[in-house]
Design an enzyme around this catalytic site. Structure first.
Site, PDB file in Angstrom:
ATOM      1  N   GLU A  78      36.442  39.219  33.434  1.00  0.00           N
ATOM      2  CA  GLU A  78      37.550  40.109  32.783  1.00  0.00           C
ATOM      3  C   GLU A  78      38.829  39.249  32.976  1.00  0.00           C
ATOM      4  OE1 GLU A  78      35.954  44.440  33.587  1.00  0.00           O
ATOM      5  OE2 GLU A  78      36.952  43.674  35.229  1.00  0.00           O
ATOM      6  N   GLU A  84      22.881  43.038  39.823  1.00  0.00           N
ATOM      7  CA  GLU A  84      24.457  43.099  39.769  1.00  0.00           C
ATOM      8  C   GLU A  84      25.162  43.201  40.895  1.00  0.00           C
ATOM      9  OE1 GLU A  84      25.872  45.901  37.000  1.00  0.00           O
ATOM     10  OE2 GLU A  84      27.886  44.759  36.647  1.00  0.00           O
ATOM     11  N   HIS A 144      31.853  40.569  37.518  1.00  0.00           N
ATOM     12  CA  HIS A 144      30.480  41.055  38.074  1.00  0.00           C
ATOM     13  C   HIS A 144      29.600  40.102  37.677  1.00  0.00           C
ATOM     14  CE1 HIS A 144      31.734  45.752  37.091  1.00  0.00           C
ATOM     15  NE2 HIS A 144      32.332  45.169  38.038  1.00  0.00           N
ATOM     16  N   GLU A 173      37.361  41.403  28.187  1.00  0.00           N
ATOM     17  CA  GLU A 173      36.322  40.875  28.627  1.00  0.00           C
ATOM     18  C   GLU A 173      35.436  40.139  27.684  1.00  0.00           C
ATOM     19  OE1 GLU A 173      33.797  43.459  31.234  1.00  0.00           O
ATOM     20  OE2 GLU A 173      32.081  42.772  30.363  1.00  0.00           O
ATOM     21  N   ASP A 196      41.694   8.555  43.591  1.00  0.00           N
ATOM     22  CA  ASP A 196      42.143   8.931  45.237  1.00  0.00           C
ATOM     23  C   ASP A 196      42.002  10.255  45.584  1.00  0.00           C
ATOM     24  OD1 ASP A 196      43.795   8.771  47.334  1.00  0.00           O
ATOM     25  OD2 ASP A 196      45.515   8.262  46.488  1.00  0.00           O
ATOM     26  N   GLU A 212      30.124  38.579  33.927  1.00  0.00           N
ATOM     27  CA  GLU A 212      31.077  39.238  33.062  1.00  0.00           C
ATOM     28  C   GLU A 212      32.473  39.111  33.567  1.00  0.00           C
ATOM     29  OE1 GLU A 212      29.589  43.509  33.696  1.00  0.00           O
ATOM     30  OE2 GLU A 212      27.592  42.809  33.112  1.00  0.00           O
ATOM     31  N   ARG A 233      26.887  53.611  39.282  1.00  0.00           N
ATOM     32  CA  ARG A 233      27.744  52.367  38.882  1.00  0.00           C
ATOM     33  C   ARG A 233      28.558  52.095  39.925  1.00  0.00           C
ATOM     34  NH1 ARG A 233      28.136  50.262  33.589  1.00  0.00           N
ATOM     35  NH2 ARG A 233      26.133  50.919  32.384  1.00  0.00           N
ATOM     36  N   ARG A 275      28.859  43.597  42.174  1.00  0.00           N
ATOM     37  CA  ARG A 275      30.206  43.958  41.663  1.00  0.00           C
ATOM     38  C   ARG A 275      31.530  43.445  42.221  1.00  0.00           C
ATOM     39  NH1 ARG A 275      30.648  48.743  41.242  1.00  0.00           N
ATOM     40  NH2 ARG A 275      31.528  49.086  39.207  1.00  0.00           N
ATOM     41  N   GLU A 306      38.969  45.962  27.596  1.00  0.00           N
ATOM     42  CA  GLU A 306      38.900  46.524  28.851  1.00  0.00           C
ATOM     43  C   GLU A 306      39.408  48.016  28.834  1.00  0.00           C
ATOM     44  OE1 GLU A 306      36.799  46.962  30.974  1.00  0.00           O
ATOM     45  OE2 GLU A 306      35.056  45.602  30.390  1.00  0.00           O
TER      46      GLU A 306
END
Lengths: 443, 200
Positions: free
Chosen positions: A132, A332, A243, A194, A55, A130, A315, A334, A187
């Site tokens: 966390e 990547e 990420h 992670e 349902d 990745e 980064r 982020r 981390e």
């Protein structure tokens, strides 16, 4: 995942051999919560013939009462036995309407639709996340707390790494369910962990993220810990991100982002994909960062991005191009956090990239210096914009972006906007501890 | 019984105190937990001999906690309760030992049950270890027998010769006989499959 070709017969045989008692038919609602319809082994054959109904009106944000009957269509390759208990397994399902067409409110169908669009352009999307999360203790009443160690402190006990042990058991359980674990570590913030698993095609990865969250929560509980994917549980320490490493492959399996002749060794396709990401970042952020709390993570100083830029060396910006090239060439992203619905988040991000490819959108120049140290003026000069400040801003950006809206479809878009705005208004009305401390005495 | 480590998991402070006093008087080492998750954490940290779980524990349901603690072999669980009910009786059947303590605590009953648990859990533990070992031996026996049969058929030799053949091979490759037998079976069926597919 190590994919074994599973047939109905094989699944039925395994269920018989393992004497399975319960099979959970899993699907995900629009807000990213996993739902289960649990059946017994006797009903499994019926389920594998796509004959199990549920349902839909009982699920948040799904449908109105008058169109409530829905069918579950299991994806056979997702069959997995739960390693932490006896006699239970699951299958991830698509939701279908009674007329046999895919239900547009099913996030998995939304992602499939965008993946089809990519395939029509000659691309397969691969994604490696990745993820966390925090492991917290419970308080004396058993409610989740923000503590990362017990206060009792028996002096004769050597400190035991409860979180580390739990994480070890999580990776074991995930491996037993077919995951290939690439990394698993503590981390930066206390209590933060992670676990990275191998990239797969986008649909498998989205399924894996849902499975991953379920396994982490269950194993944490078996260790007396509370696992949370809340993006920023504590002020003053890093939040939890997800990420997202992505690349496009051509239909014959070559990395479409790699070009030996370019000076950055990136293909035209990669640049256009980047261009699309940058162009639509403000609006897809509503889906990659869908909660009020998400935006508390996207603040300067905690390794989370807040400006829309890309870089190969640095980064800190929103998009990074990791150094690896050849078949590992990837982008990547982020900003996504683990509160996102992975199906919708990947659908909108892919849509943004595809829009870049279709319309040959050129990305801005990459940033090289540390963008955190740039002044507002410098940023304006370079045409660098910020991510939305909060979910309200993000939703407004989304409302203006027809491309991203079209990836979601009207049904999901409307339900999502309603839910996000409801959250925002509830939050806006509340009076926070910060305000009390700031203003109670002052005025 | 001195030095045995016992976790008292009870959400009522007065209950915790009362039973702790009783236990300490007999020389047991006592640790506390006030909620279900806390009981699991303490059990994982210290691997106690016994966990006494109150059935009205806060947080995760006491029976679920018991499942995890005994399922992951962290300790032996006994329940304490002020009202034994049908839930308790049905869960007791799944536990290592059918034993529980009723409230209000009667010192003699508590001591007796703990001694009973300590004596019997030791015995059960060594018995289950033995069974596990025997099961394993039996399992490897079956595998070796199967490989032996295949070798006999293939090389057309006697049972003793086949056994000797497998033993020799396993020594040559420094494998256990069980591993060697598994390998023989696997290879046999791979060959067989290839044969069938060639034929098909």
């Amino acid at each position: 995942m190590k994919k074994e070709v599973l047939t109905k017969e094989k699944i039925l045989k395994t269920a018989q051999e393992l004497e399975l008692e319960l099979i959970h038919l899993q699907f995900t609602d629009i807000m990213g919560t996993m739902k289960n319809v649990s059946i017994t082994r006797e009903e499994l054959e019926k389920a594998l013939n796509n004959e199990i109904m549920f349902d839909g009106s009982s699920i948040d944000g799904f449908v109105r009462i008058e169109e409530s009957d829905m069918y579950l269509q299991p994806e056979l390759s997702t069959f997995a036995v739960f390693p932490w208990t006896q006699g239970e397994a699951r299958l991830i399902c698509d939701v279908y309407k009674t007329d046999g067409t895919p239900f547009e409110g099913c996030p998995r169908n939304v992602l499939k639709k965008t993946l089809k669009e990519a395939e029509d352009l000659g691309f397969i999307m691969n994604v490696g996340p990745e993820c966390e999360f925090f492991l917290f203790h419970t308080d004396e009443k058993g409610d989740p707390s923000l503590e990362t160690h017990d206060n009792a402190g028996y002096f004769d006990l050597a400190p035991v790494d409860l979180g580390g042990n739990a994480r070890k058991d999580m990776t074991i359980a995930l491996k037993q369910m077919g995951f290939e674990i690439e990394a698993s570590h503590h981390e930066v913030a206390p209590g933060q962990h992670e676990i990275d698993f191998k990239y797969e095609d986008a649909l498998t990865t989205a399924d894996n993220i849902m499975t991953f969250k379920m396994v982490v929560r269950i194993i944490a509980q078996r260790h007396g810990l509370h696992a949370t994917f809340m993006p920023k549980p504590k002020f003053g320490i890093n939040g939890s991100g997800m990420h997202t490493n992505m690349s496009l492959a051509t239909l014959d399996g070559k990395n479409a982002f790699y070009d030996d002749k370019d000076n950055m060794k990136l293909s035209e396709t990669a640049y256009h994909y980047l261009g699309g990401l940058v162009k639509h970042a403000k609006s897809f952020t509503a889906l990659t960062n869908p909660t009020v709390n998400s935006y508390k993570r996207l603040t300067p100083g905690y390794e989370a991005p807040e400006i829309i830029a890309w870089s190969a060396s640095n980064r800190s910006p929103l998009i990074r191009i990791p150094a690896k090239r050849g078949n590992s060439t990837r982008v990547e992203l982020r900003n996504p956090d683990p509160s996102a619905n992975p199906y919708l988040a990947l659908a909108v991000v892919l849509k943004a990239g595809l829009d870049g490819i279709k319309n040959k959108i050129q990305p801005p120049a990459p940033v090289t210096s540390n963008v955190y140290h740039m002044s507002e003026k410098e940023m304006t000069e370079k045409g660098i914009d910020h991510l939305p400040e909060n979910i309200y801003e993000a939703v407004r950006e989304l409302a203006r972006d027809e491309v991203i809206k079209s990836a979601l479809g009207d049904h999901v878009y409307n339900k999502f906007i309603d839910a996000a705005l409801y959250e925002w208004y509830e939050y806006s009305k509340s009076v926070s501890q910060w305000e009390i401390e700031r203003y109670l005495r002052k005025f | 019984m001195k030095g045995y480590r016992i976790v008292v998991a009870d959400s009522s402070e007065s209950s915790r105190q009362k039973i702790s006093n009783l236990l300490k008087r007999k020389g047991y080492k006592v640790y506390h937990a006030t909620d279900g998750a806390g009981a699991i954490r303490t059990a994982r940290s210290i691997r106690p001999d016994i966990v006494i779980l109150d059935t009205n524990l806060w947080g995760i349901n006491a029976y679920e906690v018991a499942d995890i603690i005994e399922g992951d072999k962290l300790s032996i669980v006994i329940f304490s309760t002020n009202r034994p009910d049908s839930d308790l009786y049905s869960y007791l059947k799944k536990m290592t030992l059918y034993a529980y303590i009723t409230k209000p605590f009667n010192p003699e009953q508590v001591y007796q049950i703990l001694e009973f648990v300590i004596m019997n859990s030791g015995r059960i533990h060594s018995l289950s270890e033995k069974i596990e070992k025997l099961e394993h031996t039996l399992e490897s026996r079956k595998i070796i027998d199967k490989a032996k049969g295949l070798v006999m058929e293939k090389l057309n030799i006697s049972e003793n010769e086949a056994y000797g053949y497998i033993r020799k091979k396993s020594m040559d490759l420094s494998l256990s006989m069980e591993k060697m037998a598994q390998r023989i079976i696997k290879e046999y069926f791979q060959e067989h499959e290839q044969y069938v597919s060639r034929k098909g």
